[in-house]
Design a protein around this motif. Structure first.
Motif, PDB file in Angstrom:
ATOM      1  N   ARG A   4      50.446  -9.874 -70.443  1.00  0.00           N
ATOM      2  CA  ARG A   4      50.511  -9.635 -69.001  1.00  0.00           C
ATOM      3  C   ARG A   4      50.683  -8.151 -68.665  1.00  0.00           C
ATOM      4  O   ARG A   4      50.172  -7.676 -67.645  1.00  0.00           O
ATOM      5  CB  ARG A   4      51.651 -10.452 -68.382  1.00  0.00           C
ATOM      6  N   GLU A  13      44.509  -9.605 -62.004  1.00  0.00           N
ATOM      7  CA  GLU A  13      45.517 -10.395 -61.301  1.00  0.00           C
ATOM      8  C   GLU A  13      46.111 -11.461 -62.220  1.00  0.00           C
ATOM      9  O   GLU A  13      45.410 -12.059 -63.034  1.00  0.00           O
ATOM     10  CB  GLU A  13      44.891 -11.073 -60.088  1.00  0.00           C
ATOM     11  N   THR A  14      47.403 -11.671 -62.082  1.00  0.00           N
ATOM     12  CA  THR A  14      48.087 -12.745 -62.788  1.00  0.00           C
ATOM     13  C   THR A  14      48.929 -13.512 -61.779  1.00  0.00           C
ATOM     14  O   THR A  14      49.114 -13.065 -60.642  1.00  0.00           O
ATOM     15  CB  THR A  14      48.993 -12.190 -63.910  1.00  0.00           C
ATOM     16  N   LEU A  15      49.443 -14.637 -62.174  1.00  0.00           N
ATOM     17  CA  LEU A  15      50.282 -15.411 -61.267  1.00  0.00           C
ATOM     18  C   LEU A  15      51.554 -14.639 -60.958  1.00  0.00           C
ATOM     19  O   LEU A  15      52.135 -13.992 -61.820  1.00  0.00           O
ATOM     20  CB  LEU A  15      50.631 -16.768 -61.878  1.00  0.00           C
ATOM     21  N   GLY A  16      52.002 -14.771 -59.728  1.00  0.00           N
ATOM     22  CA  GLY A  16      53.187 -14.038 -59.298  1.00  0.00           C
ATOM     23  C   GLY A  16      52.775 -12.756 -58.627  1.00  0.00           C
ATOM     24  O   GLY A  16      51.783 -12.112 -58.997  1.00  0.00           O
ATOM     25  N   ARG A  17      53.520 -12.361 -57.593  1.00  0.00           N
ATOM     26  CA  ARG A  17      53.214 -11.151 -56.851  1.00  0.00           C
ATOM     27  C   ARG A  17      54.191 -10.046 -57.261  1.00  0.00           C
ATOM     28  O   ARG A  17      55.348 -10.296 -57.578  1.00  0.00           O
ATOM     29  CB  ARG A  17      53.311 -11.407 -55.352  1.00  0.00           C
ATOM     30  N   ASP A  76      47.404 -22.275 -66.514  1.00  0.00           N
ATOM     31  CA  ASP A  76      47.098 -21.765 -65.179  1.00  0.00           C
ATOM     32  C   ASP A  76      47.204 -20.249 -65.130  1.00  0.00           C
ATOM     33  O   ASP A  76      46.357 -19.567 -64.549  1.00  0.00           O
ATOM     34  CB  ASP A  76      48.026 -22.389 -64.138  1.00  0.00           C
ATOM     35  N   ASP A  77      48.250 -19.696 -65.747  1.00  0.00           N
ATOM     36  CA  ASP A  77      48.419 -18.242 -65.776  1.00  0.00           C
ATOM     37  C   ASP A  77      47.215 -17.580 -66.435  1.00  0.00           C
ATOM     38  O   ASP A  77      46.680 -16.580 -65.941  1.00  0.00           O
ATOM     39  CB  ASP A  77      49.681 -17.874 -66.564  1.00  0.00           C
ATOM     40  N   VAL A  80      43.889 -17.851 -64.291  1.00  0.00           N
ATOM     41  CA  VAL A  80      43.915 -16.924 -63.153  1.00  0.00           C
ATOM     42  C   VAL A  80      43.520 -15.527 -63.619  1.00  0.00           C
ATOM     43  O   VAL A  80      42.713 -14.836 -62.980  1.00  0.00           O
ATOM     44  CB  VAL A  80      45.306 -16.909 -62.493  1.00  0.00           C
ATOM     45  N   PRO A 133      43.115 -15.754 -56.932  1.00  0.00           N
ATOM     46  CA  PRO A 133      44.017 -16.633 -57.692  1.00  0.00           C
ATOM     47  C   PRO A 133      44.258 -17.955 -56.977  1.00  0.00           C
ATOM     48  O   PRO A 133      44.365 -19.004 -57.628  1.00  0.00           O
ATOM     49  CB  PRO A 133      45.301 -15.807 -57.801  1.00  0.00           C
ATOM     50  N   MET A 137      43.706 -21.679 -58.570  1.00  0.00           N
ATOM     51  CA  MET A 137      44.752 -22.691 -58.622  1.00  0.00           C
ATOM     52  C   MET A 137      44.370 -23.950 -57.850  1.00  0.00           C
ATOM     53  O   MET A 137      44.679 -25.065 -58.281  1.00  0.00           O
ATOM     54  CB  MET A 137      46.059 -22.105 -58.091  1.00  0.00           C
ATOM     55  N   PHE A 218      50.064 -22.818 -53.724  1.00  0.00           N
ATOM     56  CA  PHE A 218      51.085 -22.487 -54.713  1.00  0.00           C
ATOM     57  C   PHE A 218      52.376 -23.277 -54.546  1.00  0.00           C
ATOM     58  O   PHE A 218      53.053 -23.583 -55.528  1.00  0.00           O
ATOM     59  CB  PHE A 218      51.396 -20.993 -54.667  1.00  0.00           C
TER      60      PHE A 218
END
Length: 241
Positions: A4, A13-17, A76-77, A80, A133, A137, A218
């Motif tokens: 990551r 882009e990855t999950l989470g902001r 999922d991570d 994305v 993303p 998802m 989400f």
């Protein structure tokens, strides 16, 4: 850097902001100290050919970074990140071109490492057409629920103009659109958005339109799936079997 942390440096882009989480490194010899706070160290082979320079740092190249994420999971991570890397995206306020190809990711997955078989199975779910993303998802949530809409479906207005929908259950005439976090941006963009959806509803292929926010995708995925199921025709007895 790898995983990551490398994805963050490549503007993937990855999950989470916000921050990408603990710094991640790959150290084949495990020479780095364990137990460091906010640091995660992976002990896996790392040839020099998989390393590049980015922002003055040694980082894993994009295909290797994505292969590492697919092998490590969660699914999922990883998906994305892969779909972000394969598409034009706006990241950090800047328009970014695709940074690799799906063929390069598959090639990076050929190495016989732990998790490679599962990673290749997950890679078959990749759709390079995903626009965000949230779209990735939403598609995965529908896939897990047994729903198979057509992604990035082409439809036509009565005057022949083409429009593309995030998802379309074509036989049922049900369109599903996903809105990102920063969707409109300005009043002009908002007006264009309203005009577009009015045009979509005029398309003969579309009889009903559902719109969901990124927050729905989400944080309320079960509710989203319930709404989609409720808008679809009830399955026949043969389809239920």
């Amino acid at each position: 850097m790898s995983h990551r942390s490398a994805a963050h440096l490549w503007q993937i882009e990855t999950l989470g902001r916000g921050a990408p989480g603990p710094l991640e490194f790959t150290d084949p010899e495990l020479g780095a100290r364990q137990g460091l706070t906010e640091v995660r160290i992976h002990r896996i082979p790392l040839p020099e050919s998989d390393i590049a320079s980015r922002a003055g740092l040694r980082v894993t190249r994009v295909p290797r970074t994505l292969a590492d994420l697919l092998r490590a999971g969660p699914r999922d991570d990883a998906l994305v990140a892969v779909e972000s890397a394969l598409a034009f995206r706006r990241v950090g306020g800047q328009r970014r071109a695709p940074v690799t190809t799906l063929a390069a990711v598959y090639l990076a997955l050929e190495a016989p490492r732990l998790g490679a078989t599962r990673a290749r199975d997950w890679a078959r779910l990749v759709d390079p057409r995903a626009g965000s993303p949230a779209e990735t998802m939403a598609r995965l949530r529908m896939l897990d629920a047994g729903l198979r809409p057509e992604p990035q479906a082409e439809v036509h207005t009565p005057d022949g103009r083409r429009r593309y929908l995030d998802f379309l259950f074509r036989e049922a005439g049900l369109a599903v659109e996903i809105e990102g976090y920063a969707y409109h941006g300005s009043r002009d963009a908002h007006r264009r958005d309203i005009a577009r959806f009015n045009q979509v509803l005029q398309c003969p292929e579309v009889r009903r339109l559902l719109r969901f926010s990124a927050e729905d995708v989400f944080h309320r995925p079960a509710w989203m799936i319930e709404q989609i199921r409720a808008a679809l025709p009830a399955p026949t007895g043969a389809e239920r079997q």
